[in-house]
Motif scaffolding. Sequence first.
Motif, PDB file in Angstrom:
ATOM      1  N   THR A  13      24.354 -18.914 -35.533  1.00 57.28           N
ATOM      2  CA  THR A  13      23.743 -17.629 -35.867  1.00 57.28           C
ATOM      3  C   THR A  13      24.711 -16.454 -35.834  1.00 57.28           C
ATOM      4  OG1 THR A  13      21.634 -18.451 -35.061  1.00 57.28           O
ATOM      5  CG2 THR A  13      21.830 -16.085 -35.328  1.00 57.28           C
ATOM      6  N   PRO A  14      25.581 -16.306 -34.801  1.00 62.52           N
ATOM      7  CA  PRO A  14      26.491 -15.162 -34.802  1.00 62.52           C
ATOM      8  C   PRO A  14      27.505 -15.180 -35.951  1.00 62.52           C
ATOM      9  CG  PRO A  14      26.382 -16.107 -32.614  1.00 62.52           C
ATOM     10  CD  PRO A  14      25.658 -17.040 -33.528  1.00 62.52           C
ATOM     11  N   PHE A  15      27.661 -16.311 -36.608  1.00 70.55           N
ATOM     12  CA  PHE A  15      28.635 -16.397 -37.688  1.00 70.55           C
ATOM     13  C   PHE A  15      27.988 -16.229 -39.059  1.00 70.55           C
ATOM     14  CE2 PHE A  15      30.059 -19.119 -34.185  1.00 70.55           C
ATOM     15  CZ  PHE A  15      31.145 -18.364 -33.787  1.00 70.55           C
ATOM     16  N   THR A  16      26.747 -16.663 -39.217  1.00 76.35           N
ATOM     17  CA  THR A  16      26.106 -16.606 -40.528  1.00 76.35           C
ATOM     18  C   THR A  16      25.248 -15.361 -40.726  1.00 76.35           C
ATOM     19  OG1 THR A  16      24.261 -17.937 -39.694  1.00 76.35           O
ATOM     20  CG2 THR A  16      26.056 -19.097 -40.782  1.00 76.35           C
ATOM     21  N   LEU A  17      24.563 -14.920 -39.705  1.00 73.86           N
ATOM     22  CA  LEU A  17      23.654 -13.785 -39.849  1.00 73.86           C
ATOM     23  C   LEU A  17      24.356 -12.471 -40.181  1.00 73.86           C
ATOM     24  CD1 LEU A  17      20.644 -13.232 -39.784  1.00 73.86           C
ATOM     25  CD2 LEU A  17      20.847 -12.709 -37.372  1.00 73.86           C
ATOM     26  N   PRO A  18      25.462 -12.086 -39.524  1.00 77.22           N
ATOM     27  CA  PRO A  18      26.108 -10.817 -39.883  1.00 77.22           C
ATOM     28  C   PRO A  18      26.603 -10.762 -41.321  1.00 77.22           C
ATOM     29  CG  PRO A  18      26.880 -11.531 -37.747  1.00 77.22           C
ATOM     30  CD  PRO A  18      26.078 -12.657 -38.321  1.00 77.22           C
ATOM     31  N   ALA A  19      26.978 -11.904 -41.878  1.00 74.01           N
ATOM     32  CA  ALA A  19      27.421 -11.918 -43.273  1.00 74.01           C
ATOM     33  C   ALA A  19      26.294 -11.533 -44.214  1.00 74.01           C
ATOM     34  CB  ALA A  19      27.967 -13.294 -43.636  1.00 74.01           C
ATOM     35  N   GLU A  20      25.066 -11.793 -43.835  1.00 76.07           N
ATOM     36  CA  GLU A  20      23.917 -11.460 -44.674  1.00 76.07           C
ATOM     37  C   GLU A  20      23.323 -10.092 -44.356  1.00 76.07           C
ATOM     38  OE1 GLU A  20      22.469 -13.163 -47.157  1.00 76.07           O
ATOM     39  OE2 GLU A  20      24.017 -14.683 -47.072  1.00 76.07           O
ATOM     40  N   VAL A  21      23.491  -9.627 -43.139  1.00 78.82           N
ATOM     41  CA  VAL A  21      22.804  -8.408 -42.701  1.00 78.82           C
ATOM     42  C   VAL A  21      23.636  -7.149 -42.900  1.00 78.82           C
ATOM     43  CG1 VAL A  21      21.824  -7.245 -40.691  1.00 78.82           C
ATOM     44  CG2 VAL A  21      21.376  -9.651 -41.059  1.00 78.82           C
ATOM     45  N   PHE A  22      24.932  -7.207 -42.566  1.00 81.33           N
ATOM     46  CA  PHE A  22      25.750  -6.003 -42.592  1.00 81.33           C
ATOM     47  C   PHE A  22      26.388  -5.791 -43.958  1.00 81.33           C
ATOM     48  CE2 PHE A  22      25.670  -7.205 -38.107  1.00 81.33           C
ATOM     49  CZ  PHE A  22      25.294  -6.000 -37.548  1.00 81.33           C
ATOM     50  N   PRO A  23      26.537  -4.531 -44.387  1.00 83.14           N
ATOM     51  CA  PRO A  23      27.241  -4.247 -45.641  1.00 83.14           C
ATOM     52  C   PRO A  23      28.696  -4.692 -45.540  1.00 83.14           C
ATOM     53  CG  PRO A  23      26.308  -2.226 -44.706  1.00 83.14           C
ATOM     54  CD  PRO A  23      26.046  -3.329 -43.746  1.00 83.14           C
ATOM     55  N   SER A  24      29.323  -4.912 -46.682  1.00 87.18           N
ATOM     56  CA  SER A  24      30.661  -5.502 -46.678  1.00 87.18           C
ATOM     57  C   SER A  24      31.702  -4.635 -45.981  1.00 87.18           C
ATOM     58  CB  SER A  24      31.109  -5.802 -48.109  1.00 87.18           C
ATOM     59  OG  SER A  24      31.118  -4.622 -48.863  1.00 87.18           O
ATOM     60  N   ASP A  25      31.552  -3.316 -45.998  1.00 87.62           N
ATOM     61  CA  ASP A  25      32.560  -2.462 -45.369  1.00 87.62           C
ATOM     62  C   ASP A  25      32.491  -2.481 -43.848  1.00 87.62           C
ATOM     63  OD1 ASP A  25      30.131  -1.136 -45.517  1.00 87.62           O
ATOM     64  OD2 ASP A  25      31.047   0.847 -45.662  1.00 87.62           O
ATOM     65  N   MET A  26      31.420  -2.991 -43.266  1.00 88.17           N
ATOM     66  CA  MET A  26      31.338  -3.080 -41.807  1.00 88.17           C
ATOM     67  C   MET A  26      30.959  -4.483 -41.333  1.00 88.17           C
ATOM     68  SD  MET A  26      27.948  -0.739 -41.217  1.00 88.17           S
ATOM     69  CE  MET A  26      27.892  -1.003 -39.474  1.00 88.17           C
ATOM     70  N   ARG A  27      31.192  -5.478 -42.174  1.00 89.86           N
ATOM     71  CA  ARG A  27      30.817  -6.851 -41.847  1.00 89.86           C
ATOM     72  C   ARG A  27      31.611  -7.397 -40.659  1.00 89.86           C
ATOM     73  NH1 ARG A  27      30.207  -9.538 -47.070  1.00 89.86           N
ATOM     74  NH2 ARG A  27      28.467  -8.117 -47.123  1.00 89.86           N
ATOM     75  N   ALA A  28      32.896  -7.090 -40.555  1.00 88.31           N
ATOM     76  CA  ALA A  28      33.705  -7.581 -39.437  1.00 88.31           C
ATOM     77  C   ALA A  28      33.204  -7.006 -38.118  1.00 88.31           C
ATOM     78  CB  ALA A  28      35.167  -7.227 -39.645  1.00 88.31           C
ATOM     79  N   ALA A  29      32.820  -5.735 -38.125  1.00 88.28           N
ATOM     80  CA  ALA A  29      32.260  -5.133 -36.915  1.00 88.28           C
ATOM     81  C   ALA A  29      30.934  -5.799 -36.558  1.00 88.28           C
ATOM     82  CB  ALA A  29      32.067  -3.632 -37.108  1.00 88.28           C
ATOM     83  N   GLY A  30      30.153  -6.164 -37.557  1.00 89.37           N
ATOM     84  CA  GLY A  30      28.893  -6.868 -37.309  1.00 89.37           C
ATOM     85  C   GLY A  30      29.118  -8.225 -36.681  1.00 89.37           C
ATOM     86  N   HIS A  31      30.152  -8.933 -37.146  1.00 88.51           N
ATOM     87  CA  HIS A  31      30.479 -10.223 -36.542  1.00 88.51           C
ATOM     88  C   HIS A  31      30.876 -10.030 -35.082  1.00 88.51           C
ATOM     89  CE1 HIS A  31      30.228 -13.132 -39.773  1.00 88.51           C
ATOM     90  NE2 HIS A  31      30.719 -12.213 -40.587  1.00 88.51           N
ATOM     91  N   GLY A  32      31.677  -9.022 -34.800  1.00 84.82           N
ATOM     92  CA  GLY A  32      32.078  -8.756 -33.426  1.00 84.82           C
ATOM     93  C   GLY A  32      30.899  -8.380 -32.550  1.00 84.82           C
ATOM     94  N   PHE A  33      29.997  -7.572 -33.089  1.00 86.03           N
ATOM     95  CA  PHE A  33      28.803  -7.153 -32.356  1.00 86.03           C
ATOM     96  C   PHE A  33      27.938  -8.362 -32.008  1.00 86.03           C
ATOM     97  CE2 PHE A  33      24.409  -5.495 -32.358  1.00 86.03           C
ATOM     98  CZ  PHE A  33      24.518  -4.559 -31.354  1.00 86.03           C
ATOM     99  N   ALA A  34      27.680  -9.202 -32.995  1.00 90.35           N
ATOM    100  CA  ALA A  34      26.839 -10.383 -32.767  1.00 90.35           C
ATOM    101  C   ALA A  34      27.499 -11.359 -31.802  1.00 90.35           C
ATOM    102  CB  ALA A  34      26.546 -11.081 -34.091  1.00 90.35           C
ATOM    103  N   THR A  35      28.796 -11.571 -31.951  1.00 88.96           N
ATOM    104  CA  THR A  35      29.502 -12.488 -31.069  1.00 88.96           C
ATOM    105  C   THR A  35      29.553 -11.943 -29.648  1.00 88.96           C
ATOM    106  OG1 THR A  35      30.809 -13.230 -32.942  1.00 88.96           O
ATOM    107  CG2 THR A  35      31.645 -13.767 -30.772  1.00 88.96           C
ATOM    108  N   GLY A  36      29.723 -10.632 -29.508  1.00 84.35           N
ATOM    109  CA  GLY A  36      29.732 -10.022 -28.178  1.00 84.35           C
ATOM    110  C   GLY A  36      28.415 -10.231 -27.439  1.00 84.35           C
ATOM    111  N   TRP A  37      27.302 -10.074 -28.143  1.00 86.64           N
ATOM    112  CA  TRP A  37      26.008 -10.303 -27.512  1.00 86.64           C
ATOM    113  C   TRP A  37      25.827 -11.772 -27.142  1.00 86.64           C
ATOM    114  CZ3 TRP A  37      22.935  -7.090 -25.191  1.00 86.64           C
ATOM    115  CH2 TRP A  37      22.989  -5.747 -25.531  1.00 86.64           C
ATOM    116  N   GLY A  38      26.368 -12.662 -27.972  1.00 89.71           N
ATOM    117  CA  GLY A  38      26.313 -14.077 -27.641  1.00 89.71           C
ATOM    118  C   GLY A  38      27.099 -14.393 -26.383  1.00 89.71           C
TER     119      GLY A  38
END
Length: 105
Positions: A13-38
């Motif tokens: 989930t932390p790897f696939t969900l941010p790619a679909e949820v966050f816009p492309s200009d902040m997708r890397a930050a979304g991955h970090g956010f999701a992984t941090g919560w994990g």
Amino acid sequence: MFNTFMNLGPNSTPFTLPAEVFPSDMRAAGHGFATGWGKLGAALGTLFPVLLARLGESLLLYGVAVTSALGFLVTYLFRIEPRGRSLQELSGPDAAALAPRVTPP
């Protein structure tokens, strides 16, 4: 078998969900956010033996069930779906106008 099913569900989930949820200009930050919560959840999971000793098995399992139900409820109520639109379309200059509205069911 347990490891297989964990890698099919919560672990990916932390790897696939941010790619679909966050816009492309902040997708890397979304991955970090999701992984941090994990990682925070994994760290808090180390407290389970202490809670098991203090609360007992039944109360601990009820707490896990309530936490899971709250997670489902938040995910269900605040879901955002692209509804057939491409990620480029949702991330373009008109992304705010095209973004799906978050509406409770």
